[in-house]
Every structure is written in C-alpha cells, then in structure tokens.
Design a protein around this motif. Structure first.
Motif, mmCIF file in Angstrom:
data_model
loop_
_atom_site.group_PDB
_atom_site.id
_atom_site.type_symbol
_atom_site.label_atom_id
_atom_site.label_comp_id
_atom_site.label_asym_id
_atom_site.label_seq_id
_atom_site.Cartn_x
_atom_site.Cartn_y
_atom_site.Cartn_z
ATOM 1 N N GLN A 34 1.005 -1.349 -0.005
ATOM 2 C CA GLN A 34 -0.343 0.229 0.541
ATOM 3 C C GLN A 34 0.676 1.274 0.024
ATOM 4 O O GLN A 34 0.415 2.142 -0.842
ATOM 5 N N SER A 35 2.329 1.102 0.132
ATOM 6 C CA SER A 35 2.930 2.473 0.553
ATOM 7 C C SER A 35 4.225 1.929 -0.659
ATOM 8 O O SER A 35 4.936 3.255 -0.541
ATOM 9 N N GLY A 36 4.008 1.324 -1.530
ATOM 10 C CA GLY A 36 4.177 1.649 -2.809
ATOM 11 C C GLY A 36 5.858 0.601 -2.250
ATOM 12 O O GLY A 36 6.390 1.022 -4.023
ATOM 13 N N THR A 37 5.692 -0.440 -1.391
ATOM 14 C CA THR A 37 7.635 -1.069 -2.113
ATOM 15 C C THR A 37 6.381 -2.420 -2.016
ATOM 16 O O THR A 37 5.901 -3.435 -0.755
ATOM 17 N N VAL A 38 7.058 -3.228 -2.813
ATOM 18 C CA VAL A 38 6.287 -5.001 -3.465
ATOM 19 C C VAL A 38 7.532 -5.807 -2.806
ATOM 20 O O VAL A 38 8.753 -5.818 -2.983
ATOM 21 N N ALA A 39 6.737 -6.393 -2.386
ATOM 22 C CA ALA A 39 7.814 -7.573 -1.241
ATOM 23 C C ALA A 39 6.891 -8.613 -1.493
ATOM 24 O O ALA A 39 5.844 -9.063 -1.178
ATOM 25 N N THR A 40 7.842 -9.649 -2.045
ATOM 26 C CA THR A 40 7.261 -11.290 -2.156
ATOM 27 C C THR A 40 7.653 -11.716 -0.319
ATOM 28 O O THR A 40 7.479 -11.570 0.378
ATOM 29 N N ARG A 41 6.023 -12.683 -0.132
ATOM 30 C CA ARG A 41 6.725 -13.363 0.945
ATOM 31 C C ARG A 41 7.144 -14.430 1.481
ATOM 32 O O ARG A 41 7.956 -13.657 2.278
ATOM 33 N N ASP A 42 8.652 -14.972 0.774
ATOM 34 C CA ASP A 42 9.782 -14.700 0.960
ATOM 35 C C ASP A 42 10.775 -14.030 0.735
ATOM 36 O O ASP A 42 11.102 -14.136 2.713
ATOM 37 N N GLN A 43 10.235 -12.902 0.898
ATOM 38 C CA GLN A 43 11.317 -11.874 1.769
ATOM 39 C C GLN A 43 11.030 -11.393 2.397
ATOM 40 O O GLN A 43 11.603 -10.773 3.598
ATOM 41 N N VAL A 44 9.635 -11.146 2.598
ATOM 42 C CA VAL A 44 9.238 -10.826 3.935
ATOM 43 C C VAL A 44 10.123 -11.422 5.521
ATOM 44 O O VAL A 44 9.938 -11.614 6.635
ATOM 45 N N ARG A 45 9.929 -12.961 4.850
ATOM 46 C CA ARG A 45 10.014 -13.656 5.250
ATOM 47 C C ARG A 45 11.624 -14.045 6.153
ATOM 48 O O ARG A 45 11.837 -14.121 7.291
ATOM 49 N N THR A 46 11.783 -13.809 5.149
ATOM 50 C CA THR A 46 13.686 -13.623 5.218
ATOM 51 C C THR A 46 13.933 -12.684 5.988
ATOM 52 O O THR A 46 14.707 -12.952 6.819
ATOM 53 N N GLU A 47 13.320 -11.457 6.048
ATOM 54 C CA GLU A 47 14.070 -10.059 6.884
ATOM 55 C C GLU A 47 13.322 -9.777 7.851
ATOM 56 O O GLU A 47 14.280 -9.807 8.650
ATOM 57 N N LEU A 48 12.179 -10.784 8.319
ATOM 58 C CA LEU A 48 11.857 -10.981 9.148
ATOM 59 C C LEU A 48 12.728 -11.789 10.148
ATOM 60 O O LEU A 48 12.840 -11.454 11.208
ATOM 61 N N ALA A 49 13.144 -12.357 10.000
ATOM 62 C CA ALA A 49 14.192 -13.586 10.602
ATOM 63 C C ALA A 49 15.381 -13.663 10.427
ATOM 64 O O ALA A 49 15.659 -13.155 11.404
ATOM 65 N N TRP A 50 15.380 -12.116 10.183
ATOM 66 C CA TRP A 50 17.189 -10.987 9.940
ATOM 67 C C TRP A 50 16.816 -10.716 10.845
ATOM 68 O O TRP A 50 17.718 -10.681 11.727
ATOM 69 N N LEU A 51 16.153 -9.897 11.440
ATOM 70 C CA LEU A 51 15.749 -8.981 11.625
ATOM 71 C C LEU A 51 15.492 -9.551 13.567
ATOM 72 O O LEU A 51 16.050 -8.687 14.583
ATOM 73 N N ASP A 52 14.759 -10.427 14.104
ATOM 74 C CA ASP A 52 15.255 -11.464 14.780
ATOM 75 C C ASP A 52 15.969 -11.975 15.154
ATOM 76 O O ASP A 52 16.900 -11.785 16.634
ATOM 77 N N ASN A 53 16.765 -11.746 13.792
ATOM 78 C CA ASN A 53 18.448 -12.564 14.117
ATOM 79 C C ASN A 53 19.275 -11.327 15.147
ATOM 80 O O ASN A 53 20.392 -12.029 15.686
ATOM 81 N N VAL A 54 19.630 -10.311 14.559
ATOM 82 C CA VAL A 54 19.863 -9.864 14.447
ATOM 83 C C VAL A 54 19.118 -8.894 16.417
ATOM 84 O O VAL A 54 19.766 -7.531 17.190
ATOM 85 N N GLY A 55 18.313 -9.338 17.103
ATOM 86 C CA GLY A 55 17.783 -8.883 18.385
ATOM 87 C C GLY A 55 17.083 -7.349 18.373
ATOM 88 O O GLY A 55 16.431 -6.371 19.396
ATOM 89 N N ALA A 56 16.234 -7.139 16.740
ATOM 90 C CA ALA A 56 15.453 -6.285 16.546
ATOM 91 C C ALA A 56 14.387 -6.077 16.959
ATOM 92 O O ALA A 56 13.189 -5.456 17.019
#
Length: 96
Positions: A34-56
C-alpha cells in the motif's frame, strides 16, 4: 544502501505503527504494498528472520505464519539512538 537494508527499515517502521507493535507477515506485506514497496512472502519472511536474529524484533510462528513484534533495539534504531548495521537509518519525517 541495499534493497534489503531498506526493506528491513520499512518492516520496523510498520511494526512501530502496528497495535501492540505486532503484526503478521501478511499484514506487513500488504501494508508495504500500500505504501509502494513490493515484497514477496519469502522476502518478508527472510527479513523478519534476519531482524529477529539481530535482536531488532521478536519473531514467533503460529500455524505457519510469522508474527513479528518490535523489540527495544529495533525501536532504538528507528529513533536514531542505536545503529544496527544492515538496516537503513530512517530519514527525516519517516517516523510520522
């Protein structure tokens, strides 16, 4: 800055605007779109896992769906009080 650095920040910003600082992967993906950024389900899952890994964020899985909750370190990053390498720093007005 990479597309991944930008997507990671946008996910943190979306969690910051979510009730209880929590949202599932599909809600986040929909809001990004809705804000103009296209991301696949896999991209969102991957980046959420990365953010979790670094403690964000804190990430949990329920019924095959990832649910992220903004953590103190992620909040400090978007407020400019902490620098987490691999996440773009927010620009002026992005916390509105």
């Amino acid at each position: 800055m990479t597309d991944r650095d930008n997507l990671r920040l946008l996910l943190l910003l979306q969690l910051n605007q979510s009730p209880a600082y929590t949202a599932d992967q599909e809600a986040l993906r929909r809001r990004l779109g809705q804000s103009g950024t296209v991301a696949t389900r896999d991209q969102v899952r991957t980046e959420l896992a990365w953010l979790d890994n670094v403690g964000a964020i804190a990430l949990r899985e329920s019924g095959g769906v990832f649910i992220g909750m903004l953590g103190e370190e992620g909040l400090e990053h978007i407020q400019g009080a902490r620098d987490i390498p691999g996440i773009r720093k927010p620009g002026p007005g992005e916390l509105a």
